[in-house]
Motif scaffolding. Structure first.
Motif, PDB file in Angstrom:
ATOM      1  N   ALA A  93      38.044  37.062  49.705  1.00  0.00           N
ATOM      2  CA  ALA A  93      38.509  37.810  50.881  1.00  0.00           C
ATOM      3  C   ALA A  93      38.053  39.263  50.816  1.00  0.00           C
ATOM      4  N   PHE A  94      38.199  39.881  49.641  1.00  0.00           N
ATOM      5  CA  PHE A  94      37.788  41.278  49.495  1.00  0.00           C
ATOM      6  C   PHE A  94      36.271  41.413  49.580  1.00  0.00           C
ATOM      7  N   LEU A  95      35.538  40.448  49.069  1.00  0.00           N
ATOM      8  CA  LEU A  95      34.080  40.510  49.110  1.00  0.00           C
ATOM      9  C   LEU A  95      33.569  40.584  50.542  1.00  0.00           C
ATOM     10  N   TYR A  96      34.124  39.737  51.406  1.00  0.00           N
ATOM     11  CA  TYR A  96      33.609  39.647  52.766  1.00  0.00           C
ATOM     12  C   TYR A  96      34.295  40.583  53.752  1.00  0.00           C
ATOM     13  N   LEU A  97      35.501  41.047  53.426  1.00  0.00           N
ATOM     14  CA  LEU A  97      36.242  41.868  54.385  1.00  0.00           C
ATOM     15  C   LEU A  97      36.338  43.344  54.011  1.00  0.00           C
ATOM     16  N   VAL A  98      36.262  43.644  52.720  1.00  0.00           N
ATOM     17  CA  VAL A  98      36.400  45.034  52.274  1.00  0.00           C
ATOM     18  C   VAL A  98      35.047  45.650  51.955  1.00  0.00           C
ATOM     19  N   GLY A  99      34.193  44.902  51.279  1.00  0.00           N
ATOM     20  CA  GLY A  99      32.842  45.397  51.026  1.00  0.00           C
ATOM     21  C   GLY A  99      32.719  46.330  49.837  1.00  0.00           C
ATOM     22  N   LEU A 100      33.252  45.918  48.677  1.00  0.00           N
ATOM     23  CA  LEU A 100      33.058  46.706  47.464  1.00  0.00           C
ATOM     24  C   LEU A 100      31.606  46.629  47.021  1.00  0.00           C
ATOM     25  N   PRO A 101      31.057  47.692  46.440  1.00  0.00           N
ATOM     26  CA  PRO A 101      29.670  47.646  45.947  1.00  0.00           C
ATOM     27  C   PRO A 101      29.570  46.775  44.695  1.00  0.00           C
ATOM     28  N   ALA A 102      28.364  46.357  44.389  1.00  0.00           N
ATOM     29  CA  ALA A 102      28.138  45.485  43.229  1.00  0.00           C
ATOM     30  C   ALA A 102      28.600  46.141  41.933  1.00  0.00           C
ATOM     31  N   SER A 103      28.402  47.456  41.817  1.00  0.00           N
ATOM     32  CA  SER A 103      28.811  48.152  40.589  1.00  0.00           C
ATOM     33  C   SER A 103      30.311  48.042  40.353  1.00  0.00           C
ATOM     34  N   ALA A 104      31.098  48.032  41.445  1.00  0.00           N
ATOM     35  CA  ALA A 104      32.551  47.919  41.310  1.00  0.00           C
ATOM     36  C   ALA A 104      32.937  46.537  40.792  1.00  0.00           C
ATOM     37  N   TRP A 105      32.256  45.508  41.268  1.00  0.00           N
ATOM     38  CA  TRP A 105      32.544  44.150  40.796  1.00  0.00           C
ATOM     39  C   TRP A 105      32.221  44.007  39.318  1.00  0.00           C
ATOM     40  N   TRP A 106      31.097  44.557  38.888  1.00  0.00           N
ATOM     41  CA  TRP A 106      30.743  44.491  37.472  1.00  0.00           C
ATOM     42  C   TRP A 106      31.785  45.226  36.625  1.00  0.00           C
ATOM     43  N   ALA A 107      32.251  46.369  37.102  1.00  0.00           N
ATOM     44  CA  ALA A 107      33.222  47.156  36.343  1.00  0.00           C
ATOM     45  C   ALA A 107      34.560  46.440  36.208  1.00  0.00           C
ATOM     46  N   LEU A 108      34.853  45.550  37.154  1.00  0.00           N
ATOM     47  CA  LEU A 108      36.144  44.851  37.143  1.00  0.00           C
ATOM     48  C   LEU A 108      36.205  43.695  36.150  1.00  0.00           C
ATOM     49  N   VAL A 109      35.075  43.228  35.676  1.00  0.00           N
ATOM     50  CA  VAL A 109      35.040  42.019  34.842  1.00  0.00           C
ATOM     51  C   VAL A 109      36.000  42.082  33.656  1.00  0.00           C
ATOM     52  N   PRO A 110      35.930  43.098  32.776  1.00  0.00           N
ATOM     53  CA  PRO A 110      36.866  43.107  31.633  1.00  0.00           C
ATOM     54  C   PRO A 110      38.316  43.292  32.067  1.00  0.00           C
ATOM     55  N   LEU A 111      38.543  44.022  33.169  1.00  0.00           N
ATOM     56  CA  LEU A 111      39.905  44.223  33.653  1.00  0.00           C
ATOM     57  C   LEU A 111      40.518  42.912  34.144  1.00  0.00           C
ATOM     58  N   VAL A 112      39.701  42.101  34.792  1.00  0.00           N
ATOM     59  CA  VAL A 112      40.189  40.826  35.314  1.00  0.00           C
ATOM     60  C   VAL A 112      40.635  39.906  34.176  1.00  0.00           C
ATOM     61  N   VAL A 113      39.866  39.880  33.100  1.00  0.00           N
ATOM     62  CA  VAL A 113      40.217  39.022  31.962  1.00  0.00           C
ATOM     63  C   VAL A 113      41.589  39.394  31.406  1.00  0.00           C
ATOM     64  N   VAL A 114      41.802  40.694  31.191  1.00  0.00           N
ATOM     65  CA  VAL A 114      43.092  41.160  30.662  1.00  0.00           C
ATOM     66  C   VAL A 114      44.204  40.899  31.670  1.00  0.00           C
ATOM     67  N   GLU A 115      43.953  41.233  32.929  1.00  0.00           N
ATOM     68  CA  GLU A 115      44.947  41.082  33.991  1.00  0.00           C
ATOM     69  C   GLU A 115      45.392  39.633  34.127  1.00  0.00           C
ATOM     70  N   ARG A 116      44.448  38.696  34.168  1.00  0.00           N
ATOM     71  CA  ARG A 116      44.803  37.294  34.383  1.00  0.00           C
ATOM     72  C   ARG A 116      45.478  36.680  33.158  1.00  0.00           C
ATOM     73  N   CYS A 117      45.141  37.134  31.990  1.00  0.00           N
ATOM     74  CA  CYS A 117      45.846  36.660  30.791  1.00  0.00           C
ATOM     75  C   CYS A 117      47.294  37.132  30.798  1.00  0.00           C
ATOM     76  N   LEU A 118      47.513  38.375  31.251  1.00  0.00           N
ATOM     77  CA  LEU A 118      48.879  38.898  31.359  1.00  0.00           C
ATOM     78  C   LEU A 118      49.657  38.141  32.432  1.00  0.00           C
ATOM     79  N   PHE A 119      49.006  37.865  33.557  1.00  0.00           N
ATOM     80  CA  PHE A 119      49.671  37.103  34.613  1.00  0.00           C
ATOM     81  C   PHE A 119      50.017  35.692  34.125  1.00  0.00           C
ATOM     82  N   ALA A 120      49.097  35.073  33.383  1.00  0.00           N
ATOM     83  CA  ALA A 120      49.356  33.731  32.864  1.00  0.00           C
ATOM     84  C   ALA A 120      50.544  33.740  31.910  1.00  0.00           C
ATOM     85  N   ALA A 121      50.645  34.785  31.091  1.00  0.00           N
ATOM     86  CA  ALA A 121      51.794  34.902  30.186  1.00  0.00           C
ATOM     87  C   ALA A 121      53.083  35.074  30.986  1.00  0.00           C
TER      88      ALA A 121
END
Length: 252
Positions: free
Chosen positions: A184-212
């Protein structure tokens, strides 16, 4: 304004009570709906972090409670309850945004609830959305440049094959919400590619915390519903897992 919110809350619980009556007074399911709603309202009030790209949108502790409904009430009722409670709580707390992102985010937790309720028996429930998400991500120009971000969705696919474990099931489920929200954010918000790359390690930590968080919430609610099943005999309208219950059921 405050009186208006009180009226909204009373209207929501009146609707909830009506739905419970339509369920032929299935006590355990009704009790869980009330408990789920109260807990979700409380969790929705606690912000965890803002979503990158939108200061109007934030993650709350509802991300812990939402998927759990699919495990205890079943994927169908669990997903519908998650959408209804999420909408009502955001409306009451003034957090709902009347735009495409606001409406799409209502269904991210529904996707997680469906996965949580189905993935042990039906592996496609943990695979279909991540695969579709990867394809949709790479079809966009920005997604093609940030191709590594979509590879994160191999994590829920792998976790699906170990869904008998609660944490892995929770991990697969929280990533379903992540896929829907990201597309949804990719097609409606339009973050640049650099922002998506920067989010990769944050997503891993975030989703592990959410899973816990989902795992802990499930154990708590599963234990309460196990106690309810012990105290009120009847048909199994609510699903519980003894392996993840802190309450020991007596066997006579």
């Amino acid at each position: 304004m405050f009186c208006g919110k009180i009226r909204q809350l009373l209207l929501y619980f009146a609707l909830l009570n009506f739905l419970c009556e339509l369920m032929d007074k299935k006590l355990k399911l009704g009790l869980f709906l009330v408990l789920f709603s109260v807990l979700s309202f409380a969790f929705s009030a606690v912000n965890l972090s803002y979503i990158v790209g939108s200061q109007q949108q934030s993650f709350t502790m509802f991300q812990f409670a939402g998927p759990v409904g699919g495990g205890i009430m079943g994927p169908g009722i669990g997903a519908l309850s998650a959408v209804a409670v999420d909408f009502a709580s955001k409306l009451f707390l003034g957090k709902f945004t009347w735009d495409a992102i606001g409406f799409i985010r209502l269904f991210t937790v529904a996707a997680a609830a469906v996965c949580f309720g189905m993935v042990r028996e039906k592996k496609w429930a943990g695979i279909a959305i991540p695969v579709a998400g990867m394809l949709l991500f790479w079809l966009s120009q920005v997604g093609a440049e940030a191709w590594g971000y979509a590879l994160l969705w191999l994590i829920p696919i792998a976790a699906t094959f170990f869904a008998s474990n609660l944490f892995m099931r929770s991990l697969a489920s929280t990533f379903q919400a992540h896929v829907v929200g990201s597309i949804a954010f990719l097609y409606l918000v339009g973050l640049p590619a650099s922002a998506w790359w920067a989010l990769v390690p944050l997503v891993v930590v975030e989703r592990c915390l959410f899973a816990a968080g989902i795992s802990v919430t499930y154990v708590a609610l599963n234990s309460i519903m196990t106690l309810v099943q012990e105290r009120f005999a009847g048909a199994d309208f609510v699903r519980v897992e003894p392996a993840y219950s802190l309450v020991k059921v007596s066997r006579e």
